[in-house]
Write an enzyme that holds these catalytic residues in place. Structure first.
Site, PDB file in Angstrom:
ATOM      1  N   SER A 191      43.952  37.396  34.914  1.00 52.18           N
ATOM      2  CA  SER A 191      42.735  38.167  34.639  1.00 52.18           C
ATOM      3  C   SER A 191      42.084  37.620  33.376  1.00 52.18           C
ATOM      4  CB  SER A 191      43.080  39.651  34.454  1.00 52.18           C
ATOM      5  OG  SER A 191      43.898  39.814  33.295  1.00 52.18           O
ATOM      6  N   LYS A 192      40.976  38.251  32.989  1.00 50.10           N
ATOM      7  CA  LYS A 192      40.242  37.769  31.804  1.00 50.10           C
ATOM      8  C   LYS A 192      41.103  37.785  30.552  1.00 50.10           C
ATOM      9  CE  LYS A 192      35.483  38.766  33.166  1.00 50.10           C
ATOM     10  NZ  LYS A 192      34.255  39.527  32.842  1.00 50.10           N
ATOM     11  N   ARG A 193      41.990  38.756  30.456  1.00 48.27           N
ATOM     12  CA  ARG A 193      42.803  38.830  29.239  1.00 48.27           C
ATOM     13  C   ARG A 193      43.793  37.676  29.143  1.00 48.27           C
ATOM     14  NH1 ARG A 193      47.862  41.424  30.194  1.00 48.27           N
ATOM     15  NH2 ARG A 193      48.036  42.174  32.337  1.00 48.27           N
ATOM     16  N   HIS A 194      44.068  37.009  30.277  1.00 47.23           N
ATOM     17  CA  HIS A 194      44.957  35.842  30.264  1.00 47.23           C
ATOM     18  C   HIS A 194      44.193  34.542  30.028  1.00 47.23           C
ATOM     19  CE1 HIS A 194      47.263  38.647  33.043  1.00 47.23           C
ATOM     20  NE2 HIS A 194      48.134  38.412  32.074  1.00 47.23           N
ATOM     21  N   GLY A 195      42.871  34.605  30.074  1.00 42.57           N
ATOM     22  CA  GLY A 195      42.079  33.382  29.956  1.00 42.57           C
ATOM     23  C   GLY A 195      41.391  32.999  31.245  1.00 42.57           C
TER      24      GLY A 195
END
Length: 463
Positions: A243-247
């Site tokens: 997801s976005k929090r992982h990049g």
């Protein structure tokens, strides 16, 4: 046979890491085997598709240097062809009109759930020999369903996962056209792959469940099956879906964040594929090595620190003129105008071994083109009474010294000996006065990048 692969993103968002890896693998397979790589935009989802997303996809592929041989083809421009094939399937008895309303369909599924059965369409409008169909309701616009085989299997030898078999009895009759006549995803994909002579479908393994349906439609159209290769998904470093929090941001966000395209390509190529223990290799080398047999069967994990490490490696190797051009764009976006002195190319040459991104390189370069005013605690810590006499003498002697790093280094050495000081006692305050920080490359090299007047002006503020 000419190998023909395709990348077929939906323009409902940006080109993300997973999509970029799929495109890379498909591109590399075609390039290695002298085939063709086709770009197709699957834009039939009118509510969510946008021209902005199309441009993001095209920009992302261009930045990664994933050139395509044909396309981009847009599904919305192929509607006449889809309608022609729908008519063909209806005429051959492989498709039929279904007048079941959404409410009836939900009630049907709810009843099946209550009996502990798998919820599915019950085939009430499916024509069969001797079967009496319900009376056609005039007020209902029908969908078109594909008449899926009731017996046998849909099977293929996946080039990544091995043999995969689905019982046809487990598949219900798929809707291939909506009430307004627009075709659905699984149908369009089959027609496109057939018309474009796609020989190898390389895509994410979230498509495995679509594949048996697509195989059955393809067989009904008399087409031969492509080779399928379903690539495992990419997870975050915590094992959760990326997801976005992982990049998992837009590919173009990595450009904005100061990454080089060759670093991202190198990193993506190792996400679920390997060539021995090789970690760093050029795109050309990747193409030469790439095969489907060495794609992992298990999910890959995205590691932003490893990507950063690779980017650092590629920045060190990069041509200084190219780095200066890229860093200059970041400086201009901040409103920093870089003059001829020092040349930005010389600045990046000095600093590129100390940074991991172009943003960090721009941070280092910026201080050479803007006025720098260090924090007072930094001044108090390093510009002490002990070193001020040496700094004042250095200031005077800098007015006449030959302006090259070796001469500047010699001058500083002489001052250190004369004032019985260690190098940090002079180097630290000089760095604070000139660039507002204590960590830089060798101080003589930093001084040499500035013109003489700028150095004297910056030093004089504190003397």
């Amino acid at each position: 046979m000419t190998i023909r692969t395709r990348f077929a993103p939906s323009p409902t968002g940006y080109l993300h890491i997973g999509g970029a890896r799929t495109a890379l693998f498909s591109w590399a397979y075609a390039r290695r085997l002298g085939g063709k790589f086709i770009l197709r935009i699957e834009d039939t989802d009118l509510e969510r598709s946008s021209e902005a997303s199309v441009q993001e996809i095209l920009e992302g592929m261009n930045w990664l240097n994933l050139d395509y041989d044909e396309g981009p083809f847009y599904q919305m421009q192929r509607m006449d062809r889809y309608k022609e094939v729908l008519a063909q399937l209806l005429a051959s008895g492989h498709a039929y009109y279904c007048y079941t309303t959404p409410e009836e369909l939900e009630a049907m599924r709810e009843e099946m759930r209550s009996r502990g059965e798998k919820p599915r369409y019950d085939g009430r409008w499916r024509p069969e020999p001797g079967k009496v169909l319900p009376e056609i309701p005039q007020e209902i616009k029908p969908v078109i369903r594909f008449k899926n085989p009731l017996n046998g299997v849909a099977a293929w030898d996946d080039m990544v996962k091995g043999r995969i078999v689905f019982e046809n009895s487990e598949l219900d009759d798929l809707i291939i056209a909506r009430p307004d006549g627009t075709p659905t995803y699984n149908f369009c994909v089959v027609v496109d792959d057939l018309d474009m002579n796609i020989t190898h479908v390389i895509r994410g393994d979230d498509h495995v469940n679509n594949t048996p349906r697509q195989i059955n439609i393809l067989k009904a159209l008399g087409g031969s099956l492509p080779q399928y290769a379903h690539v495992p998904m990419i997870l975050g470093s915590d094992g959760e879906r990326l997801s976005k929090r992982h990049g998992a941001v837009s590919v173009m966000q990595y450009e904005e964040d100061g990454y080089l395209p060759e670093a991202l390509v190198n990193y993506l190529s190792r996400l679920g594929w390997s060539h021995g223990d090789e970690e760093i290799f050029s795109t050309e080398q990747f193409v030469e090595w790439f095969d489907l047999e060495h794609i992992s069967k298990s999910a890959a994990q995205f590691n932003p620190e490893k990507l950063r490490w690779l980017n650092q490696h590629y920045i060190k190797l990069a041509d200084n003129a190219r780095l200066a051009e890229l860093t200059g764009k970041h400086l201009l976006s901040r409103g920093v105008q870089f003059k001829n002195t020092p040349k930005l190319e010389d600045v990046v040459a000095l600093y590129k071994g100390r940074v991991a991104t172009l943003i960090e390189l721009a941070d280092e370069a910026e201080v050479f083109y803007i006025d720098v005013y260090p924090e007072q605690p930094l001044i108090d810590e390093h510009l002490t009474p002990e070193v001020m006499p040496a700094l004042r003498e250095l200031f005077e002697r800098l007015k006449d010294v030959e302006w090259e790093a070796p001469h500047l280094a010699l001058l500083i050495k002489e001052l250190l000996a004369a004032h019985q000081l260690k190098m940090p006692k002079i180097a630290m305050p000089l760095r604070v006065m000139l660039v507002g920080q204590t960590q830089t490359p060798s101080v003589d090299s930093v001084i040499a990048l500035f013109d003489r007047e700028t150095v004297l002006v910056r030093m004089n503020r504190y003397l």
